[in-house]
Design a protein around this motif. Structure first.
Motif, PDB file in Angstrom:
ATOM      1  N   GLU A 492       0.812  -1.214   0.000  1.00 32.56           N
ATOM      2  CA  GLU A 492       0.000   0.000   0.000  1.00 32.56           C
ATOM      3  C   GLU A 492       0.849   1.270   0.000  1.00 32.56           C
ATOM      4  N   SER A 493       2.129   1.170   0.341  1.00 36.95           N
ATOM      5  CA  SER A 493       2.969   2.369   0.365  1.00 36.95           C
ATOM      6  C   SER A 493       3.247   2.907  -1.027  1.00 36.95           C
ATOM      7  N   VAL A 494       2.883   2.150  -2.058  1.00 37.22           N
ATOM      8  CA  VAL A 494       3.075   2.627  -3.420  1.00 37.22           C
ATOM      9  C   VAL A 494       2.008   3.642  -3.812  1.00 37.22           C
ATOM     10  N   GLU A 495       0.969   3.768  -3.006  1.00 34.72           N
ATOM     11  CA  GLU A 495      -0.077   4.739  -3.300  1.00 34.72           C
ATOM     12  C   GLU A 495       0.514   6.142  -3.342  1.00 34.72           C
ATOM     13  N   PRO A 496       0.097   6.971  -4.287  1.00 37.66           N
ATOM     14  CA  PRO A 496       0.672   8.317  -4.376  1.00 37.66           C
ATOM     15  C   PRO A 496       0.355   9.138  -3.131  1.00 37.66           C
ATOM     16  N   ASP A 497       1.390   9.787  -2.612  1.00 42.03           N
ATOM     17  CA  ASP A 497       1.192  10.649  -1.449  1.00 42.03           C
ATOM     18  C   ASP A 497       0.483  11.930  -1.866  1.00 42.03           C
ATOM     19  N   GLU A 498       0.023  12.636  -0.870  1.00 42.78           N
ATOM     20  CA  GLU A 498      -0.403  13.997  -1.164  1.00 42.78           C
ATOM     21  C   GLU A 498       0.811  14.759  -1.699  1.00 42.78           C
ATOM     22  N   GLU A 499       0.589  15.810  -2.370  1.00 41.68           N
ATOM     23  CA  GLU A 499       1.668  16.537  -3.043  1.00 41.68           C
ATOM     24  C   GLU A 499       2.851  16.755  -2.091  1.00 41.68           C
ATOM     25  N   LEU A 500       4.036  16.341  -2.540  1.00 38.27           N
ATOM     26  CA  LEU A 500       5.230  16.559  -1.737  1.00 38.27           C
ATOM     27  C   LEU A 500       5.501  18.054  -1.608  1.00 38.27           C
ATOM     28  N   VAL A 501       5.822  18.471  -0.406  1.00 35.81           N
ATOM     29  CA  VAL A 501       6.106  19.876  -0.151  1.00 35.81           C
ATOM     30  C   VAL A 501       7.604  20.109  -0.256  1.00 35.81           C
ATOM     31  N   ALA A 502       7.983  21.092  -1.050  1.00 39.53           N
ATOM     32  CA  ALA A 502       9.402  21.419  -1.196  1.00 39.53           C
ATOM     33  C   ALA A 502       9.905  22.056   0.095  1.00 39.53           C
ATOM     34  N   LEU A 503      10.834  21.388   0.753  1.00 39.32           N
ATOM     35  CA  LEU A 503      11.381  21.913   1.999  1.00 39.32           C
ATOM     36  C   LEU A 503      12.508  22.902   1.744  1.00 39.32           C
ATOM     37  N   LEU A 504      13.120  22.821   0.569  1.00 39.53           N
ATOM     38  CA  LEU A 504      14.206  23.740   0.230  1.00 39.53           C
ATOM     39  C   LEU A 504      13.982  24.327  -1.156  1.00 39.53           C
ATOM     40  N   HIS A 505      13.986  25.663  -1.241  1.00 42.53           N
ATOM     41  CA  HIS A 505      14.022  26.381  -2.517  1.00 42.53           C
ATOM     42  C   HIS A 505      15.370  27.094  -2.546  1.00 42.53           C
ATOM     43  N   VAL A 506      16.196  26.740  -3.492  1.00 43.55           N
ATOM     44  CA  VAL A 506      17.560  27.263  -3.502  1.00 43.55           C
ATOM     45  C   VAL A 506      17.784  28.085  -4.764  1.00 43.55           C
ATOM     46  N   GLU A 507      18.065  29.373  -4.580  1.00 44.91           N
ATOM     47  CA  GLU A 507      18.451  30.215  -5.709  1.00 44.91           C
ATOM     48  C   GLU A 507      19.888  29.869  -6.103  1.00 44.91           C
ATOM     49  N   LEU A 508      20.105  29.601  -7.368  1.00 48.98           N
ATOM     50  CA  LEU A 508      21.418  29.166  -7.822  1.00 48.98           C
ATOM     51  C   LEU A 508      22.257  30.369  -8.238  1.00 48.98           C
ATOM     52  N   PRO A 509      23.531  30.390  -7.882  1.00 47.24           N
ATOM     53  CA  PRO A 509      24.380  31.544  -8.191  1.00 47.24           C
ATOM     54  C   PRO A 509      24.697  31.646  -9.675  1.00 47.24           C
ATOM     55  N   LYS A 510      25.097  32.822 -10.078  1.00 44.69           N
ATOM     56  CA  LYS A 510      25.496  33.019 -11.453  1.00 44.69           C
ATOM     57  C   LYS A 510      26.765  32.216 -11.735  1.00 44.69           C
ATOM     58  N   GLY A 511      26.885  31.791 -12.960  1.00 49.93           N
ATOM     59  CA  GLY A 511      28.033  30.956 -13.330  1.00 49.93           C
ATOM     60  C   GLY A 511      27.662  29.508 -13.499  1.00 49.93           C
ATOM     61  N   LEU A 512      26.526  29.114 -12.915  1.00 50.18           N
ATOM     62  CA  LEU A 512      26.016  27.761 -13.113  1.00 50.18           C
ATOM     63  C   LEU A 512      25.045  27.782 -14.293  1.00 50.18           C
ATOM     64  N   GLU A 513      25.610  27.811 -15.490  1.00 52.01           N
ATOM     65  CA  GLU A 513      24.752  27.909 -16.658  1.00 52.01           C
ATOM     66  C   GLU A 513      23.827  26.704 -16.753  1.00 52.01           C
ATOM     67  N   GLY A 514      22.604  26.987 -17.130  1.00 51.57           N
ATOM     68  CA  GLY A 514      21.623  25.918 -17.243  1.00 51.57           C
ATOM     69  C   GLY A 514      21.241  25.617 -18.669  1.00 51.57           C
ATOM     70  N   GLU A 515      22.184  25.801 -19.594  1.00 55.22           N
ATOM     71  CA  GLU A 515      21.875  25.606 -21.004  1.00 55.22           C
ATOM     72  C   GLU A 515      22.423  24.292 -21.540  1.00 55.22           C
ATOM     73  N   LYS A 516      23.083  23.509 -20.716  1.00 55.63           N
ATOM     74  CA  LYS A 516      23.662  22.244 -21.154  1.00 55.63           C
ATOM     75  C   LYS A 516      22.883  21.077 -20.568  1.00 55.63           C
ATOM     76  N   GLN A 517      22.990  19.948 -21.239  1.00 56.12           N
ATOM     77  CA  GLN A 517      22.357  18.731 -20.738  1.00 56.12           C
ATOM     78  C   GLN A 517      23.286  18.016 -19.771  1.00 56.12           C
ATOM     79  N   HIS A 518      22.718  17.475 -18.711  1.00 55.55           N
ATOM     80  CA  HIS A 518      23.507  16.784 -17.687  1.00 55.55           C
ATOM     81  C   HIS A 518      22.746  15.537 -17.235  1.00 55.55           C
ATOM     82  N   PRO A 519      23.473  14.527 -16.732  1.00 66.28           N
ATOM     83  CA  PRO A 519      22.798  13.367 -16.140  1.00 66.28           C
ATOM     84  C   PRO A 519      22.467  13.635 -14.680  1.00 66.28           C
ATOM     85  N   PHE A 520      21.831  12.675 -14.020  1.00 68.48           N
ATOM     86  CA  PHE A 520      21.663  12.670 -12.577  1.00 68.48           C
ATOM     87  C   PHE A 520      22.594  11.605 -12.003  1.00 68.48           C
ATOM     88  N   ILE A 521      23.087  11.837 -10.794  1.00 59.85           N
ATOM     89  CA  ILE A 521      24.019  10.900 -10.145  1.00 59.85           C
ATOM     90  C   ILE A 521      23.550  10.632  -8.727  1.00 59.85           C
TER      91      ILE A 521
END
Length: 542
Positions: A492-521
């Motif tokens: 039963e734990s596979v049932e979808p939870d209520e919407e997950l609440v974001a505990l952290l919103h992090v503004e990213l500093p300049k220099g971390l360009e977001g125009e390239k593709q990257h994997p997850f690790i």
């Protein structure tokens, strides 16, 4: 004569030297074959023998080969607890029965009058009208397979010695399964069989067999939360892998009780996926309450050749026979829901010290990261966008009995990595889930020109040490949602939870360009915990 002359035109006589050449080739080939046969102990190369255990016809032969049941183990029919003369003779005369099972204890087991004579009885019974020797005389020379369940350590060597002597006098040509419960399972007592002593005795006296292993079990008024836990199946894997070289050419079966299956299929599937030549046996205990859906769940998740059933129950057997190959129509809706979030090993790469034993234990059900020197990288790369996120669950285990370090012991999930060939020098954004509920987002080995950043939060961990997470890289900022779960094992734990609440919103500093593709690790931070990750997927909103 004309015919002879015409034949000579088409088949001219061979020169004498050519005839000698052919003779020498034949002799040479015969010598090579003779040497090959003697060096290998047969025509099959030795390196192939562990991969093809069925070629040695005898007690080690697989049931599916011997009984020719279209590679469908559910068609194997069992006579369970044939522990008296009538039960044995009935099973022998029944053409529908393939395998005859019996239980062994020493006569007078556990009493002052205990003898050294093995008899066919299942505790709490301690006597029988048939001894193990007599039982073998009836079942050991026919066309039925046999399975013996050893119930006491004292009976192991005596019984296996009897089996060995019988086989030497009257070779057994049908499958022989030898079973022992070697670990404590759900609601079970401490096992009376010591695996190391049992295994060493088995290999010395009767190694050519199918090795069947199980857990002690019990029952409870409420089994809704019960299961063969991840720790239990992991302990079984450790036992098997402690004798990996010897067991690698054996057929291996793990037994599980049907009434405890509802929450256990992922664990058993993972165990099967991480052991060679292994199958699962599902057995039903008289008096247990078992749902039709649980039978279908196992039939749905395991291929037909990898799961046996000893149900001993007319309704369940009829259900299995009728719907074995249409099981998807009969499973619980949550089973199909879980299909949507199952881990896909083919979508990930293992990196780091590839030869580190058990550094990654993977299955479609889950993946376990054992230490930090190995990490997994998604094969696909993604542009930072609010439409794509990575989600999953992580459960922390403490199998090494070590103290956790705050903000250090846990799981790292890297976003926008640019360098990741070295486990300790991954360059990117590090999202950390601590075993104690700590959350952290920070830069990892970023160039000095990029301003440092770090944001933290903390949550109260649950007794299950399990967390559901979702990370969305939205180019200019990152959203990190985590929730502590009270149950991660129950279906039963596979049932979808209520919407997950974001505990952290992090503004990213300049220099971390977001125009390239990257994997997850994903990588563990230290050796103080092991992390089991399931329901891991990369999702596209909408």
């Amino acid at each position: 004569m004309a015919y002879q002359r015409d034949s000579a035109l088409f088949f001219p006589p061979l020169p004498r030297s050519y005839k000698k050449h052919i003779v020498f080739q034949i002799i040479g080939a015969a010598v090579v074959i003779f040497v090959w046969y003697n060096l290998n102990g047969g025509f099959l190369p030795k390196f192939l023998v562990p991969r093809m255990p069925y070629f040695n016809f005898g007690p080690e032969i697989g049931c599916l080969v011997f009984f020719n049941v279209d590679n469908d183990a559910s068609k194997i029919q069992w006579a369970r607890a044939a522990n008296d003369k009538k039960s044995v003779t009935d099973a022998i005369s029944n053409p529908a029965i393939h395998m005859i099972g019996g239980d062994i204890v020493l006569r007078g087991h556990g009493t002052k009058s205990q003898s050294l004579e093995p008899v066919m009885a299942r505790p709490p019974k301690i006597d029988s009208d048939i001894t193990f020797k007599e039982w073998l005389e009836l079942v050991g020379t026919g066309n039925k397979g046999i399975k013996i369940h050893l119930h006491s350590m004292e009976s192991v060597e005596i019984s296996l010695q009897i089996l060995k002597e019988f086989h030497e006098q009257k070779p057994i040509k049908s499958p022989v399964w030898i079973h022992a419960d070697v670990l404590q399972g759900p609601h079970g007592d401490k096992p009376v069989i010591d695996f190391e002593r049992f295994y060493k005795t088995l290999m010395r006296l009767f190694p050519k067999c199918t090795l069947s292993l199980g857990w002690t079990t019990g029952t409870h008024t409420d089994l809704s939360q019960s299961s063969y836990s991840w720790e239990m199946v992991w302990d079984m894997l450790d036992l098997v892998q402690s004798h990996e070289e010897e067991i690698s050419d054996h057929l291996l079966v793990f037994q599980a009780r049907l009434s405890l299956i509802h929450n256990s299929v992922p664990q058993l599937k993972w165990l099967k996926d991480n052991t060679q030549h292994s199958s699962i046996m599902i057995w039903h205990e008289d008096g247990d309450i078992s749902a039709n859906e649980d039978v279908m769940y196992t039939a749905y998740r395991f291929p037909p050749d990898l799961i046996y059933y000893d149900l001993n129950h007319e309704r369940l057997q009829r259900l299995l026979s009728q719907y074995r190959h249409m099981s998807r129509e009969k499973v619980h809706e949550l089973v199909l829901r879980r299909d949507e979030v199952m881990f896909k090993p083919q979508g990930w790469l293992k990196m780091g010290f590839h030869r580190q034993k058990n550094s990654i234990l993977a299955s479609t059900e889950a993946i376990i990261l054992v230490n930090p020197i190995v990490h997994i990288v998604s094969k696909s790369k993604y542009l930072p966008t609010p439409e794509i996120y990575i989600q999953g669950r992580v459960t922390f285990f403490n199998r090494k009995n070590r103290e956790a370090e705050a903000h250090h012991t846990g799981l790292n999930i890297y976003v926008r990595p640019t360098e990741y060939t070295m486990f300790d020098k991954i360059v990117g954004i590090r999202c950390f889930i601590g075993a104690g509920g700590e959350l952290e987002v920070t830069g990892s080995n970023l160039p000095s020109k990029i301003p440092s950043f770090r944001k933290t939060a903390r949550m109260t961990p649950s007794f299950s040490n399990c967390y559901r997470f979702r990370i969305t890289d939205e180019r200019t900022h990152l959203s990190f949602a985590v929730k502590a779960l009270h149950h991660c094992t129950v279906l039963e734990s596979v049932e979808p939870d209520e919407e997950l609440v974001a505990l952290l919103h992090v503004e990213l500093p300049k220099g971390l360009e977001g125009e390239k593709q990257h994997p997850f690790i994903l990588r563990m931070e230290d050796n103080n915990r092991e992390g089991l990750i399931d329901e891991l997927s990369i999702k596209h909103k909408g």
